[in-house]
Design an enzyme around this catalytic site. Structure first.
Site, PDB file in Angstrom:
ATOM      1  N   ILE A 232       8.178  -1.941   1.775  1.00 38.54           N
ATOM      2  CA  ILE A 232       6.573  -3.270   1.940  1.00 38.54           C
ATOM      3  C   ILE A 232       7.081  -4.345   2.674  1.00 38.54           C
ATOM      4  O   ILE A 232       8.316  -4.890   2.858  1.00 38.54           O
ATOM      5  CB  ILE A 232       6.481  -3.841   0.376  1.00 38.54           C
TER       6      ILE A 232
ATOM      7  N   LEU B   8       1.386  -1.144   0.148  1.00 39.63           N
ATOM      8  CA  LEU B   8       0.012   0.046   0.294  1.00 39.63           C
ATOM      9  C   LEU B   8       0.802   0.951  -0.363  1.00 39.63           C
ATOM     10  O   LEU B   8       0.706   2.092  -0.834  1.00 39.63           O
ATOM     11  CB  LEU B   8      -0.426  -0.232   1.309  1.00 39.63           C
TER      12      LEU B   8
ATOM     13  N   SER C 229       6.572   6.504  -1.039  1.00 38.04           N
ATOM     14  CA  SER C 229       7.618   7.554  -0.364  1.00 38.04           C
ATOM     15  C   SER C 229       6.676   9.471  -0.547  1.00 38.04           C
ATOM     16  O   SER C 229       6.398   9.397   0.657  1.00 38.04           O
ATOM     17  CB  SER C 229       8.561   8.226  -1.744  1.00 38.04           C
TER      18      SER C 229
ATOM     19  N   SER D 297       0.663   7.998   6.183  1.00 41.95           N
ATOM     20  CA  SER D 297      -0.827   7.743   6.962  1.00 41.95           C
ATOM     21  C   SER D 297      -1.580   8.377   5.796  1.00 41.95           C
ATOM     22  O   SER D 297      -3.096   8.047   6.646  1.00 41.95           O
ATOM     23  CB  SER D 297      -0.545   9.106   7.958  1.00 41.95           C
TER      24      SER D 297
ATOM     25  N   GLU E 107       1.499  -0.074  10.225  1.00 41.80           N
ATOM     26  CA  GLU E 107      -0.213   0.091   9.892  1.00 41.80           C
ATOM     27  C   GLU E 107      -0.751   0.600  10.974  1.00 41.80           C
ATOM     28  O   GLU E 107      -1.567   0.547  11.343  1.00 41.80           O
ATOM     29  CB  GLU E 107      -0.463  -1.542  10.546  1.00 41.80           C
TER      30      GLU E 107
END
Length: 387
Positions: A163, A131, A134, A138, A369
């Site tokens: 990742i 997901l 750079s 957030s 996360e």
């Protein structure tokens, strides 16, 4: 009136207890001797990932008919906790694979996609979840990676950053924008095999902690994908990502809980062995109080992790609980690991002892996360919405 008594939250069933102790034994036997060398070499020991597959730890919630263990989400949390007590870097490999990749496929994949991928994810193929970029951390959906309709399928171009599992993975869930004008509603999830032409795994980040876990850049250069690569449906990538990450946060909570328990165990043992002023430092009230405070916070984190995981299995809402769990468990892990270094004193500051690695590994808990600030926003919104 007869009352049925629900089980206490942290009381494990016979099956759960056996599973936890099996994974913990495996971690002690197969992972513990290699923790330091894997951290220094920044990679998993040869054959370790194969052993995780052999033990069934990569297919915990995959149905038996597809080669999995047909376990619960709570089982996955237990496995992550047990492994992270010994090495949080291995814990995150198991976490991302089970809570993000497998769960996204179980929830969103078509029948043929499940038939193709779930047996492989249970048997020998590591999954990764792509997901971040750079410019989108957030602000997760400010995606520059583009997917365009091409030859009856899609052409993928762009870069992903940070990742997890990238070096080991054979399957990547990649989030890309199909229609930039549609904003987050243009985001689509795509299944990309490592062997796809035009796809390369780029440089690996040199990290503060969880160093054995690979965190890499992904590069897509006119990467051609078939039409059946879409996970969910076009434009539904936002929903896939948000729902999966809510589950993933409980997994990170379990990782941070395990880390804190591991650090506490080392601190308690060391305090009973280390002698100063003619007696073990565990006999000094200051050290006892520190250990007691750590243990109390760990117990609170455990209640939150277990509650959130059991809510998920019960099919109940857990968005707020998942955010709180990840927020609090990461705070506890950092405090406990820091205190562990202090219990070890000078030895806590050198690499010959385990304390400093737990301290380094804990920091990322507040970052990936969902940063702590993003989680606080989520929690606040949930509360204010219900007023």
């Amino acid at each position: 009136m007869t009352h049925s008594h629900p089980s206490p939250l942290t009381q494990l069933s016979e099956e759960e207890r056996l599973f936890f102790s099996t994974v913990r034994q495996f971690a002690d036997d197969a992972i513990a001797p290699m923790v330091r060398s894997m951290d220094e070499e920044q990679q998993f020991a040869p054959g370790l990932v194969d052993k995780l597959f052999e033990l069934g730890l990569m297919g915990i919630e995959i149905p038996e008919a597809m080669g999995g263990a047909a376990g619960t989400f709570f089982d996955a949390a237990l496995a992550i906790e047990a492994i992270s007590m010994v090495d949080p870097a291995v814990g995150v490999l198991v976490d991302v694979h089970n809570t993000l990749v497998v769960n996204a496929l179980r929830r969103w994949a078509t029948g043929p996609q499940k038939q193709k991928w779930l047996p492989r994810l249970a048997r020998d193929t590591v999954g990764a979840y792509a997901l971040s970029e750079s410019g989108s951390g957030s602000d997760a959906f400010a995606l520059q990676t583009r997917a365009e309709a091409s030859n009856g399928g899609y052409r993928l171009n762009g870069r992903k950053l940070w990742i997890s599992n990238a070096r080991e993975a054979g399957l990547f869930i990649v989030f890309a924008t199909l229609d930039p004008a549609a904003g987050y509603r243009g985001v689509t999830a795509l299944l990309v095999e490592k062997s796809t032409p035009g796809f390369t795994v780029g440089r690996k980040e040199d990290k503060l902690g969880i160093r054995a876990s690979s965190t890499c850049e992904l590069i897509f250069d006119n990467c051609e994908l078939p039409a059946d690569s879409v996970l969910g449906e076009p434009g539904k990538g936002y929903k896939v990502a948000i729902e999966t990450l809510n589950e993933g946060r409980i997994g990170i909570g379990a990782q941070m809980l395990g880390l804190a328990e591991g650090a506490w165990g080392h601190a308690a043992r060391y305090a009973q062995q280390r002698r100063q002023f003619g007696k073990p430092i565990a006999e000094f009230q200051a050290v006892q109080f520190a250990l007691a405070q750590m243990a109390t916070e760990i117990e609170a984190a455990k209640l939150m992790v277990y509650n959130a995981a059991r809510l998920k299995d019960a099919g109940q809402s857990y968005l707020r609980e998942a955010a709180m769990t990840k927020l609090f468990a990461s705070q506890v892990a950092e405090r406990v690991a820091s205190q562990c270094v202090e219990v070890f004193g000078g030895n806590g500051f050198v690499r010959d002892y385990p304390a400093e690695k737990y301290y380094r590994d804990a920091k990322v808990g507040k970052i990936y996360e969902g940063t702590s600030n993003m989680l606080l926003m989520t929690i606040a919104r949930q509360f204010l919405k219900s007023q």
